[in-house]
Scaffold this motif. Structure first.
Motif, short mmCIF file in Angstrom:
data_model
loop_
_atom_site.label_atom_id
_atom_site.label_comp_id
_atom_site.label_asym_id
_atom_site.label_seq_id
_atom_site.Cartn_x
_atom_site.Cartn_y
_atom_site.Cartn_z
N GLN A 161 41.85 50.99 23.86
CA GLN A 161 42.15 49.69 23.26
C GLN A 161 41.51 48.57 24.07
O GLN A 161 41.51 48.61 25.31
CB GLN A 161 43.67 49.47 23.18
N LEU A 162 41.00 47.56 23.38
CA LEU A 162 40.37 46.42 24.03
C LEU A 162 41.27 45.81 25.10
O LEU A 162 40.81 45.43 26.18
CB LEU A 162 40.00 45.38 22.97
N LYS A 163 42.55 45.72 24.81
CA LYS A 163 43.52 45.10 25.73
C LYS A 163 43.66 45.86 27.06
O LYS A 163 44.17 45.33 28.03
CB LYS A 163 44.90 45.01 25.07
N GLN A 164 43.19 47.11 27.10
CA GLN A 164 43.28 47.92 28.32
C GLN A 164 42.05 47.76 29.22
O GLN A 164 42.05 48.23 30.35
CB GLN A 164 43.40 49.40 27.96
N THR A 165 41.03 47.13 28.71
CA THR A 165 39.73 47.20 29.38
C THR A 165 39.55 46.21 30.52
O THR A 165 40.23 45.20 30.61
CB THR A 165 38.59 46.95 28.37
N SER A 166 38.57 46.53 31.38
CA SER A 166 38.02 45.58 32.33
C SER A 166 36.71 45.07 31.75
O SER A 166 35.82 45.87 31.43
CB SER A 166 37.75 46.25 33.68
N GLY A 167 36.61 43.77 31.58
CA GLY A 167 35.41 43.17 31.00
C GLY A 167 34.51 42.59 32.07
O GLY A 167 34.98 41.90 32.98
N PRO A 187 40.99 39.05 25.47
CA PRO A 187 41.04 40.34 24.79
C PRO A 187 41.14 41.55 25.71
O PRO A 187 41.38 42.66 25.25
CB PRO A 187 39.70 40.38 24.04
N TYR A 188 40.94 41.35 27.02
CA TYR A 188 40.89 42.47 27.98
C TYR A 188 42.04 42.39 28.97
O TYR A 188 42.79 41.40 29.02
CB TYR A 188 39.56 42.44 28.75
N ALA A 189 42.17 43.43 29.80
CA ALA A 189 43.21 43.45 30.84
C ALA A 189 42.77 42.65 32.07
O ALA A 189 43.59 42.02 32.74
CB ALA A 189 43.53 44.89 31.24
N SER A 190 41.47 42.71 32.40
CA SER A 190 40.95 41.97 33.55
C SER A 190 39.47 41.68 33.33
O SER A 190 38.83 42.31 32.49
CB SER A 190 41.15 42.76 34.85
N GLN A 191 38.95 40.73 34.11
CA GLN A 191 37.57 40.29 33.91
C GLN A 191 36.85 40.14 35.24
O GLN A 191 37.45 39.75 36.24
CB GLN A 191 37.58 38.95 33.16
N ARG A 192 35.57 40.50 35.25
CA ARG A 192 34.74 40.40 36.45
C ARG A 192 33.38 39.77 36.07
O ARG A 192 32.97 39.82 34.92
CB ARG A 192 34.45 41.79 37.05
N SER A 193 32.69 39.23 37.06
CA SER A 193 31.30 38.83 36.90
C SER A 193 30.63 39.09 38.25
O SER A 193 30.92 38.43 39.23
CB SER A 193 31.18 37.36 36.51
N PHE A 194 29.74 40.09 38.28
CA PHE A 194 29.23 40.58 39.56
C PHE A 194 27.91 39.97 40.02
O PHE A 194 27.66 39.84 41.20
CB PHE A 194 29.08 42.11 39.51
N GLY A 195 27.03 39.63 39.08
CA GLY A 195 25.81 38.94 39.48
C GLY A 195 24.54 39.76 39.58
O GLY A 195 23.55 39.29 40.12
N SER A 196 24.55 40.99 39.06
CA SER A 196 23.31 41.77 38.93
C SER A 196 23.33 42.41 37.55
O SER A 196 24.06 43.37 37.30
CB SER A 196 23.21 42.86 40.01
N VAL A 197 22.55 41.85 36.64
CA VAL A 197 22.53 42.33 35.25
C VAL A 197 22.24 43.83 35.18
O VAL A 197 22.90 44.58 34.46
CB VAL A 197 21.49 41.54 34.43
N ALA A 198 21.23 44.26 35.94
CA ALA A 198 20.83 45.68 35.88
C ALA A 198 21.99 46.59 36.27
O ALA A 198 22.25 47.60 35.60
CB ALA A 198 19.64 45.92 36.80
N LEU A 199 22.70 46.24 37.34
CA LEU A 199 23.85 47.05 37.75
C LEU A 199 25.01 46.93 36.76
O LEU A 199 25.75 47.89 36.56
CB LEU A 199 24.32 46.65 39.15
#
Length: 272
Positions: A161-167, A187-199
């Motif tokens: 479920q979308l609500k369980q995800t890490s975005g 819509p998600y459980a948690s959110q991140r932004s890491f800074g390397s598109v390829a990774l």
């Protein structure tokens, strides 16, 4: 998944290993050894350029042209005209981002990578993303599956479920309207932004994040990651519902998910 090209050398396992080990070695020498000892300058667009970028591109180009001289070369640090000309090569074209996540690299944040893809007739037929800090080599060949350090990589997660995800969400490049839609509805459980598109693409493939959104990526940012996610069984499209990969020097949005079930829920939420 599209049927594979037979006119490239990387169906041969020995050639494939030569490529992977060559890039790993170069990245450890030219990138990893410069980490935490970084000097950088600012480019015209405000992004950063380090010695690691220029030296990794220079030495990778030399390595590729020595081993596989038939292919043209498109590097992030080349001019736009040079990049367009390389892409038009009839034999095929390497697409390199020597350090994806330069801002992280220059700040001492250990989340950056080298991304390399081979395009033939507009299709990505081979790609690798190498994380020198963790010594993780994500790689894929068209029609032959994806791998992580030589082991088969399959995009999977227990989340349904979308609500369980890490975005993994890059808010900076989204329209204010879409950013507010996501923030207000969460819509998600948690959110991140890491800074390397390829990774980011590779981590979605590995189930380390489950849904992904980025408003504007360059070809050298996403080309290899796109193939790796696709070959692992993950799914992607643009915010317009188109295929992400186009063999042009243009920016593209990316909407991705680890599984088809989550992808459907994610694009429904985004109203694509």
């Amino acid at each position: 998944m599209i049927s594979s090209h037979n006119n490239h050398p990387f169906h041969n396992q020995e050639e494939w290993q030569t490529l992977l080990s060559g890039i790993r070695s170069l990245a450890q020498t030219e990138i990893l050894q410069r980490f935490r000892q970084v000097s950088f300058e600012e480019k015209q667009d405000g992004s950063l350029l380090t010695e690691a970028d220029t030296q990794m591109q220079k030495h990778t180009k030399a390595f590729l042209q020595k081993q596989w001289p038939e292919f043209a070369f498109l590097g992030e640090e080349a001019s736009h005209d040079e990049q367009v000309q390389a892409l038009e090569s009839s034999k095929g074209c390497w697409i390199l981002d020597p350090v994806d996540g330069t801002s992280n690299f220059a700040s001492g944040i250990p989340f950056y990578s080298v991304s390399l893809a081979l395009a033939i007739e507009g299709q990505i037929v081979a790609g690798l993303v190498y994380d020198p800090d963790r010594d993780e080599m994500f790689a894929a060949r068209l029609g032959m599956g994806a791998e992580l350090n030589g082991e088969k990589l399959v995009a999977q997660t227990a989340k349904t479920q979308l609500k369980q995800t890490s975005g993994i969400i890059d808010f900076k490049r989204l329209s204010p309207k879409m950013a507010m839609h996501i923030i207000e509805k969460t819509p998600y459980a948690s959110q991140r932004s890491f800074g390397s598109v390829a990774l980011d693409w590779c981590w979605i493939a590995a189930g380390r994040g489950h849904i992904y959104l980025h408003g504007s990526q360059n070809l050298w940012d996403y080309a290899a990651g796109y193939l790796i996610l696709d070959e692992a069984g993950g799914q992607s499209c643009t915010l317009e519902g188109e295929e992400v990969m186009v063999a042009e020097v243009v920016k593209r949005s990316a909407v991705c998910a680890t599984t088809p079930t989550l992808f459907k829920q994610w694009i429904d939420f985004l109203e694509i």
